[in-house]
Design an enzyme around this catalytic site. Structure first.
Site, mmCIF file in Angstrom:
data_model
loop_
_atom_site.group_PDB
_atom_site.id
_atom_site.type_symbol
_atom_site.label_atom_id
_atom_site.label_comp_id
_atom_site.label_asym_id
_atom_site.label_seq_id
_atom_site.Cartn_x
_atom_site.Cartn_y
_atom_site.Cartn_z
ATOM 1 C CE LYS A 22 -1.811 1.612 4.057
ATOM 2 N NZ LYS A 22 -1.521 2.999 4.359
ATOM 3 C CG ASN A 23 2.199 2.638 3.556
ATOM 4 O OD1 ASN A 23 1.036 2.913 3.237
ATOM 5 N ND2 ASN A 23 2.560 2.396 4.787
ATOM 6 N NE ARG A 92 -1.872 11.552 7.983
ATOM 7 C CZ ARG A 92 -1.457 12.813 7.990
ATOM 8 N NH1 ARG A 92 -2.326 13.754 8.235
ATOM 9 N NH2 ARG A 92 -0.214 13.127 7.726
ATOM 10 C CB CYS A 116 -5.675 9.930 11.831
ATOM 11 S SG CYS A 116 -4.022 9.310 12.000
ATOM 12 N NE ARG A 121 -0.238 10.221 10.272
ATOM 13 C CZ ARG A 121 -0.610 9.177 9.535
ATOM 14 N NH1 ARG A 121 -1.763 8.620 9.736
ATOM 15 N NH2 ARG A 121 0.181 8.734 8.571
ATOM 16 N N PRO A 122 1.207 16.486 11.638
ATOM 17 C CG PRO A 122 3.026 17.516 12.670
ATOM 18 C CD PRO A 122 2.097 16.353 12.796
ATOM 19 C CG ASP A 322 3.037 1.418 9.555
ATOM 20 O OD1 ASP A 322 3.244 1.639 8.354
ATOM 21 O OD2 ASP A 322 2.719 2.308 10.364
ATOM 22 N NE ARG A 414 -7.472 4.074 5.248
ATOM 23 C CZ ARG A 414 -6.560 4.818 5.868
ATOM 24 N NH1 ARG A 414 -6.657 5.062 7.145
ATOM 25 N NH2 ARG A 414 -5.538 5.330 5.206
HETATM 26 C C1 EPZ Z 1 3.877 7.047 6.397
HETATM 27 O O1 EPZ Z 1 3.052 8.017 7.042
HETATM 28 C C2 EPZ Z 1 3.018 5.802 6.272
HETATM 29 N N1 EPZ Z 1 1.842 6.061 5.447
HETATM 30 C C3 EPZ Z 1 2.574 5.346 7.665
HETATM 31 O O2 EPZ Z 1 1.833 4.138 7.518
HETATM 32 C C4 EPZ Z 1 3.819 5.052 8.501
HETATM 33 O O3 EPZ Z 1 3.424 4.703 9.806
HETATM 34 C C5 EPZ Z 1 4.705 6.310 8.544
HETATM 35 O O4 EPZ Z 1 5.032 6.726 7.199
HETATM 36 C C6 EPZ Z 1 6.012 6.055 9.293
HETATM 37 O O5 EPZ Z 1 6.721 5.033 8.680
HETATM 38 C C7 EPZ Z 1 1.961 5.997 4.102
HETATM 39 O O6 EPZ Z 1 3.034 5.754 3.574
HETATM 40 C C8 EPZ Z 1 0.714 6.226 3.313
HETATM 41 P P1 EPZ Z 1 5.849 10.454 8.579
HETATM 42 P P2 EPZ Z 1 3.555 9.566 7.132
HETATM 43 O O7 EPZ Z 1 5.663 11.699 7.814
HETATM 44 O O8 EPZ Z 1 4.220 9.927 5.845
HETATM 45 C C9 EPZ Z 1 5.991 13.701 11.977
HETATM 46 C C10 EPZ Z 1 -0.024 2.721 7.733
HETATM 47 O O9 EPZ Z 1 -0.520 2.167 8.719
HETATM 48 N N2 EPZ Z 1 5.864 14.697 10.901
HETATM 49 O O10 EPZ Z 1 7.124 9.685 8.428
HETATM 50 O O11 EPZ Z 1 2.435 10.379 7.592
HETATM 51 C C11 EPZ Z 1 4.676 12.953 12.219
HETATM 52 O O12 EPZ Z 1 3.849 13.708 13.087
HETATM 53 C C12 EPZ Z 1 0.428 4.171 7.854
HETATM 54 O O13 EPZ Z 1 0.157 2.188 6.618
HETATM 55 C C13 EPZ Z 1 5.999 16.052 11.218
HETATM 56 O O14 EPZ Z 1 6.225 16.413 12.363
HETATM 57 O O15 EPZ Z 1 4.653 9.447 8.280
HETATM 58 C C14 EPZ Z 1 5.116 11.667 12.845
HETATM 59 O O16 EPZ Z 1 5.312 11.864 14.229
HETATM 60 C C15 EPZ Z 1 0.155 4.751 9.232
HETATM 61 N N3 EPZ Z 1 5.867 16.965 10.223
HETATM 62 C C16 EPZ Z 1 6.469 11.400 12.188
HETATM 63 O O17 EPZ Z 1 6.887 12.647 11.586
HETATM 64 C C17 EPZ Z 1 5.607 16.598 8.928
HETATM 65 O O18 EPZ Z 1 5.511 17.497 8.054
HETATM 66 C C18 EPZ Z 1 6.415 10.327 11.115
HETATM 67 O O19 EPZ Z 1 5.567 10.791 10.117
HETATM 68 C C19 EPZ Z 1 5.473 15.223 8.637
HETATM 69 C C20 EPZ Z 1 5.607 14.288 9.632
#
Ligand code: EPZ
Length: 435
Positions: A22-23, A92, A116, A121-122, A322, A414
């Site tokens: 998916k990702n 998202r 969520c 998730r900023p 995850d 999902r």
């Molecule tokens: C991706 O989400 C994945 N989703 C998530 O999988 C996965 O858990 C995550 O990466 C971490 O590996 C998809 O690929 C669709 P991040 P993403 O940006 O991109 C902070 C699933 O179950 N952050 O690496 O949203 C954020 O708050 C999903 O398949 C900021 O602060 O993850 C978090 O604490 C859930 N500012 C951390 O970084 C930003 O601008 C990790 O978020 C972006 C992120």
């Protein structure tokens, strides 16, 4: 609401092929917007999120056709640059379409994806990267309006991420492919899905170096070409099913996933008493832009309750957040005292309360969960609240004496094509019990 009924304590046996990731598929589908032509993706999982991405692309003017596991995307005509709000709220990751729209059309509008259950998730890192590339961004009433500056083309620059955000790295990559000049991304995410995205983009004619490292270099190009690419197997789905074997016991082979993408989770299965053997598959070389990778087979067997573990989630190659809930599930049914520190998302211990209904003993101390292995669990009525937490409840139910009913399983749909199909193919007593 869709629900699942599970009869626990049946050891799992057999082998299954794992769905596409998916990702990995979602950012590739978004990236298809960058090319004024045809993109073919194979091994795209049939899940709600990929269906949602197809609807978004169609709303923007693309034509999308699914034939089995292949998705054909013709982005010859982009008629709109506003990502439909209803989809962003439910998925998202659609926020990365902003970078693709800026790259292709010089402008894009998207609503704030919002938080969520698992965290706030900023998207500050996403917006910082786009602004560094010259995007002018206006935010009003939850809507983000972005344009690429006066000549309509983003400019290559150096972007330094304070945290290796997966989504922000994808955002910067999609914005940089057609930008003018060279973009350097420092502190990039190194997840396998990012390496796959780089390989896919290079296969489309992009010029990206450094895939798999924290420093990426993108030489902007003027146009891309028709291409076809295979999405790798989903490492998180494979890890979830490995957790199921640790919970229920048995001997299972998972096909179509690169073992090297799951190194740490597999090592922890072994440390917890499982037996893990891996092999590379015979065929199916995949040009991923960092040489040819092969997908493989992972065999996991386990007898009796799992032993205790201490793990911390973090950016790749650390333990994947995850898989945190599926690991909590099998450890709750195991022996000894385990500790899990969740360092990526602030709200990802949601299933602890549901596991306690099944007899689990879990103490939450801020970012750490202390799990007192109960040796076994008991069937109960529980409720899924998020994607990976829902799948983890199915893992726990496989270890539970008696019957478990899991409500609100739409969350699981999902990201998992059909968790009942897959686990019952391994002998589990699990089935959908409809709405
Ligand atoms: C991706 O989400 C994945 N989703 C998530 O999988 C996965 O858990 C995550 O990466 C971490 O590996 C998809 O690929 C669709 P991040 P993403 O940006 O991109 C902070 C699933 O179950 N952050 O690496 O949203 C954020 O708050 C999903 O398949 C900021 O602060 O993850 C978090 O604490 C859930 N500012 C951390 O970084 C930003 O601008 C990790 O978020 C972006 C992120």
């Amino acid at each position: 609401m869709s629900a699942i009924r599970v009869s626990g304590c049946i050891p799992l046996k057999g082998e299954i092929s794992i769905q596409g990731s998916k990702n990995a598929a979602l950012p590739m589908m978004a990236a298809a917007l960058l090319h004024k032509g045809l993109t073919v993706l194979t091994n795209v999982p049939r899940i709600q999120d990929t269906a949602c991405m197809m609807k978004i692309l169609e709303a923007l003017g693309c034509s999308c056709i699914r034939r089995g596991c292949s998705v054909f995307i013709d982005a010859g005509e982009i008629k709109k640059t506003q990502v439909p709000q209803e989809y962003v709220r439910s998925m998202r990751s659609s926020i990365i379409l902003l970078g693709a729209l800026l790259g292709r059309m010089g402008q894009g509008n998207c609503c704030y994806p919002g938080g969520c259950l698992i965290g706030a998730r900023p998207i500050d890192l996403h917006l910082m990267a786009l602004k560094k590339m010259g995007a002018v961004i206006r935010e009003e009433d939850g809507i983000i309006e972005a344009c690429a500056g006066k000549d309509g083309r983003l400019k290559g620059t150096e972007i330094v991420f304070s945290y290796p955000s997966v989504g922000a790295t994808e955002q910067a990559l999609l914005a940089a492919v057609l930008a003018e000049g060279v973009t350097i991304i420092r502190g990039a995410a190194m997840e396998p899905e990012i390496s796959q995205l780089c390989g896919f983009l290079n296969n489309m004619g992009a010029v990206i170096c450094g895939a798999g490292t924290k420093n990426l270099m993108i030489q902007g190009v003027r146009s891309l070409r028709d291409s076809a690419f295979r999405v790798e197997g989903d490492r998180i789905v494979a890890g979830t099913y490995g957790a199921a074997v640790m919970a229920a016991g048995g001997d299972v082979t998972l096909k179509g996933v690169r073992p090297s993408a799951l190194k740490l989770p597999l090592a922890l299965f072994s440390r917890s008493g499982g037996k893990v053997t891996v092999s590379e598959s015979s065929g199916r070389l995949q040009a991923t832009g960092i040489g040819c990778e092969k997908e493989g087979r992972i065999r996991i067997s386990s007898k009796g309750p799992a032993g205790p573990l201490a793990l911390k989630t973090g950016p790749y190659p650390e333990f994947p957040t995850d898989l945190q809930s599926p690991f909590m599930a099998f450890l709750a049914a195991g022996r000894g005292v385990s500790r899990i520190e969740e360092r990526v998302f602030e709200g990802r211990f949601g299933i602890a309360g549901e596991l306690e209904k099944m007899g689990a003993l879990i103490r939450l101390e801020g970012k750490t969960a202390v799990i007192y292995g109960a040796g076994s669990l008991k069937g109960s009525a529980v409720k899924a609240a998020d994607l990976r937490g829902g799948a983890a409840l199915a893992v726990a139910a496989l270890a539970a004496k008696g019957e478990t009913v899991i409500e609100d399983c739409r969350h699981i749909e999902r990201g998992y094509e059909d968790i009942c199909r897959d686990l019952s193919a391994l002998g589990a007593g699990i089935q959908w019990i409809g709405e």
